[in-house]
Design an enzyme around this catalytic site. Structure first.
Site, PDB file in Angstrom:
ATOM      1  N   HIS A   1      55.014   8.689 -22.004  1.00 53.00           N
ATOM      2  CA  HIS A   1      55.972   7.896 -22.791  1.00 53.00           C
ATOM      3  C   HIS A   1      55.178   7.264 -23.943  1.00 53.00           C
ATOM      4  O   HIS A   1      53.964   7.060 -23.822  1.00 53.00           O
ATOM      5  CB  HIS A   1      56.502   6.812 -21.843  1.00 53.00           C
ATOM      6  CG  HIS A   1      57.585   5.943 -22.376  1.00 53.00           C
ATOM      7  ND1 HIS A   1      57.343   4.849 -23.162  1.00 53.00           N
ATOM      8  CD2 HIS A   1      58.934   5.984 -22.189  1.00 53.00           C
ATOM      9  CE1 HIS A   1      58.499   4.255 -23.440  1.00 53.00           C
ATOM     10  NE2 HIS A   1      59.470   4.922 -22.870  1.00 53.00           N
TER      11      HIS A   1
ATOM     12  N   ASP B   1      50.793   4.840 -15.308  1.00 47.81           N
ATOM     13  CA  ASP B   1      52.081   4.344 -15.789  1.00 47.81           C
ATOM     14  C   ASP B   1      53.099   4.658 -14.697  1.00 47.81           C
ATOM     15  O   ASP B   1      53.524   5.807 -14.539  1.00 47.81           O
ATOM     16  CB  ASP B   1      52.441   5.042 -17.108  1.00 47.81           C
ATOM     17  CG  ASP B   1      53.853   4.682 -17.564  1.00 47.81           C
ATOM     18  OD1 ASP B   1      54.556   3.960 -16.836  1.00 47.81           O
ATOM     19  OD2 ASP B   1      54.245   5.140 -18.656  1.00 47.81           O
TER      20      ASP B   1
ATOM     21  N   GLN C   1      58.432   5.053 -13.723  1.00 50.05           N
ATOM     22  CA  GLN C   1      59.369   5.860 -12.917  1.00 50.05           C
ATOM     23  C   GLN C   1      58.850   6.007 -11.489  1.00 50.05           C
ATOM     24  O   GLN C   1      59.634   6.120 -10.544  1.00 50.05           O
ATOM     25  CB  GLN C   1      59.558   7.257 -13.546  1.00 50.05           C
ATOM     26  CG  GLN C   1      60.036   7.251 -14.996  1.00 50.05           C
ATOM     27  CD  GLN C   1      61.414   6.644 -15.174  1.00 50.05           C
ATOM     28  OE1 GLN C   1      62.241   6.628 -14.264  1.00 50.05           O
ATOM     29  NE2 GLN C   1      61.667   6.111 -16.353  1.00 50.05           N
TER      30      GLN C   1
ATOM     31  N   LYS D   1      63.771  -1.248 -13.985  1.00 55.07           N
ATOM     32  CA  LYS D   1      64.055   0.128 -13.538  1.00 55.07           C
ATOM     33  C   LYS D   1      64.115   0.216 -12.022  1.00 55.07           C
ATOM     34  O   LYS D   1      64.607   1.187 -11.473  1.00 55.07           O
ATOM     35  CB  LYS D   1      62.971   1.078 -14.055  1.00 55.07           C
ATOM     36  CG  LYS D   1      63.002   1.236 -15.573  1.00 55.07           C
ATOM     37  CD  LYS D   1      62.041   2.292 -16.017  1.00 55.07           C
ATOM     38  CE  LYS D   1      61.625   2.118 -17.449  1.00 55.07           C
ATOM     39  NZ  LYS D   1      62.545   2.709 -18.411  1.00 55.07           N
TER      40      LYS D   1
ATOM     41  N   CYS E   1      61.557   8.514 -26.249  1.00 56.81           N
ATOM     42  CA  CYS E   1      60.255   7.846 -26.414  1.00 56.81           C
ATOM     43  C   CYS E   1      59.105   8.760 -26.034  1.00 56.81           C
ATOM     44  O   CYS E   1      58.085   8.300 -25.494  1.00 56.81           O
ATOM     45  CB  CYS E   1      60.176   6.550 -25.602  1.00 56.81           C
ATOM     46  SG  CYS E   1      61.386   5.347 -26.090  1.00 56.81           S
TER      47      CYS E   1
HETATM   48  N1  PMP Z   1      56.679   4.562 -19.142  1.00 55.22           N
HETATM   49  C1  PMP Z   1      57.668   5.354 -18.693  1.00 55.22           C
HETATM   50  C2  PMP Z   1      57.333   6.606 -17.953  1.00 55.22           C
HETATM   51  C3  PMP Z   1      58.993   4.962 -18.901  1.00 55.22           C
HETATM   52  O1  PMP Z   1      59.976   5.733 -18.447  1.00 55.22           O
HETATM   53  C4  PMP Z   1      59.260   3.767 -19.606  1.00 55.22           C
HETATM   54  C5  PMP Z   1      60.693   3.349 -19.898  1.00 55.22           C
HETATM   55  N2  PMP Z   1      61.515   4.376 -20.308  1.00 55.22           N
HETATM   56  C6  PMP Z   1      58.187   2.982 -20.022  1.00 55.22           C
HETATM   57  C7  PMP Z   1      56.910   3.408 -19.776  1.00 55.22           C
HETATM   58  C8  PMP Z   1      58.391   1.683 -20.742  1.00 55.22           C
HETATM   59  O2  PMP Z   1      59.059   0.772 -19.942  1.00 55.22           O
HETATM   60  P1  PMP Z   1      59.575  -0.631 -20.566  1.00 55.22           P
HETATM   61  O3  PMP Z   1      60.331  -0.289 -21.788  1.00 55.22           O
HETATM   62  O4  PMP Z   1      60.429  -1.211 -19.477  1.00 55.22           O
HETATM   63  O5  PMP Z   1      58.368  -1.463 -20.837  1.00 55.22           O
END
Ligand code: PMP
Length: 410
Positions: free
Chosen positions: A123, A200, A203, A226, A368
């Site tokens: 991401h 990270d 998920q 999430k 993203c």
């Molecule tokens: N890493 C991954 C794999 C994600 O799916 C996301 C959110 N889509 C993020 C990081 C960022 O999370 P946040 O916007 O809640 O900080």
């Protein structure tokens, strides 16, 4: 619908609403999950009664709020099997947690000529902070590629990581491909070369059992929203020896021991990294949120969810492939029920907009992960991401609706 799944869905009030006169089919769980009653009640209870700033005052409201905040820290510690409470830093989300490490760890350890290795299924939150850190330090950013089927080419870690690699930042489960990466193997390879590992887990915390000691990762980052918690909460797990060697990320109230104009000494972990008033109500919501997450994998709820998930995974890929010109991404290895696809001749946003009118919430666009879109030569994808409260019925409605939508768009 299975009676047990009905019970689970009743515990999540947002799921029973209608949009445009149609029952909501919420399939954007990878972006944010819907909240169970116990999370909503805790947030309401704190806002309406127990709103006192944490760690500061001697009065009742502050003590109660501090207790709930610290109980949530202990709940998180237990959930991911961290050794101590001091390993759990509350942040505003996964992005903030990764930025904390990219800023503070890299300030201390990343030097000119070093490198950071990241996963090709990342991401933007796990790309851009490392780019910024590398630019500052004069270090190199290297990427572990992803193959045609979405598999992270883990065997390449061995050649990419060398004695100058300070950190390997990997995705536990990709938000685009839905494939579960073998973190244990990556950690072993990185540690063999002396590099640290950040996972990270945005998920991963939702769909996998997370045991940070078993994984032996050095950092694990995730967002509360999430995993059924309130927005504005997140966690950075870090090993104590590293967190102790890293400088504070932000300066301010509550992260200090003594302050003079000449010199400041810092509070011990975890408060050293929690400057200013945290989003303490959102952080406290992680306790009921993780209780809910545990309930979804235990007892008869757990059995019903597992069966339904298996049925969705068995049904949906083939049903989607019946649509001419549809390409499904992330098809190899262990998958969570997350399906990203593109359809020849149809714009992903048009598909999402038309599904929305039928009551179906999906994500579209780059998600993203622009470099991953480039890898597959598309400008965007459509993503249907399921949570344990979603049903096979909803998967069937998605496939049928998509067939209608594609026909209309062509
Ligand atoms: N890493 C991954 C794999 C994600 O799916 C996301 C959110 N889509 C993020 C990081 C960022 O999370 P946040 O916007 O809640 O900080």
């Amino acid at each position: 619908m299975n009676k047990i799944l009905e019970d689970i869905r009743t515990a999540v009030p947002a799921l029973s609403q209608q949009v445009y006169g149609k029952p909501l089919v919420y399939l954007d769980n990878a972006a944010t999950s819907q909240k169970p009653v116990q999370v909503i009640e805790l947030v309401n209870m704190m806002n309406s009664g127990l709103n006192g700033n944490v760690h500061r005052a001697m009065h009742y409201l502050s003590e109660q709020a501090t207790m709930l905040y610290e109980q949530a820290r202990e709940r998180v510690r237990q959930h991911i099997n961290a050794p101590e409470r001091e390993n759990i830093i509350f942040t505003s989300g996964a992005t903030a947690a990764i930025n904390l490490v990219a800023s503070s760890f890299c300030y201390r350890f990343l030097k000119n000529g070093d490198s950071v290795v990241i996963a090709g299924d990342s991401h933007h939150s796990n790309i851009v902070p490392w780019q910024i850190a590398c630019e500052r330090a004069g270090a190199k950013l290297k990427v572990v590629p992803v193959d045609e089927n979405g598999r992270l080419e883990i065997e390449r870690v061995d050649s990419l990581v060398d004695a100058r690699t300070r950190l390997v930042a990997v995705t536990h489960i990709s938000n685009v491909l839905g494939i579960v990466n073998d973190i244990g193997q990556i950690t072993e390879m990185a540690h063999a070369r002396g590099a640290k590992v950040l996972v990270d887990g945005a998920q991963g915390i939702v769909h996998a059992k997370v045991d940070v000691q078993d994984m032996d990762c050095d950092f694990y980052a995730f967002s509360g929203h999430k995993v059924y918690g309130e927005t504005g909460s997140g966690v950075l797990y870090g090993k104590s020896d590293l967190l102790n060697q890293m400088p504070p990320y932000m300066g301010g109230g509550e992260m200090v021991e003594t302050v003079t104009y000449e010199k400041t000494t810092y509070a011990p972990l975890p408060l050293k990294f929690e400057a200013g008033t945290p989003n303490f109500i959102a952080a406290a919501s992680l306790a009921p949120a993780l209780d809910f997450a545990d309930a979804l994998v235990s007892g008869e709820w757990g059995r019903a969810v597992k069966e339904e998930e298996a049925a969705i995974l068995a049904y949906l890929p083939d049903a989607l492939r019946e649509i001419e010109g549809l390409t499904l991404y992330g098809t190899s290895g262990k998958k969570i029920p997350l399906f990203s696809f593109s359809v020849d001749g149809c714009n992903s946003s048009d598909i999402a907009q038309m599904l929305d009118k039928l009551g179906i919430a999906v994500r579209s666009g780059q998600m993203c992960s622009e470099p991953l879109m480039n890898r597959y030569g598309v400008t965007g994808m459509v993503r249907a991401s399921f949570a344990p409260y979603n049903t096979l019925e909803e998967a069937v409605y998605l496939a049928d609706s998509l067939k209608r939508v594609v026909k209309m768009l062509r």
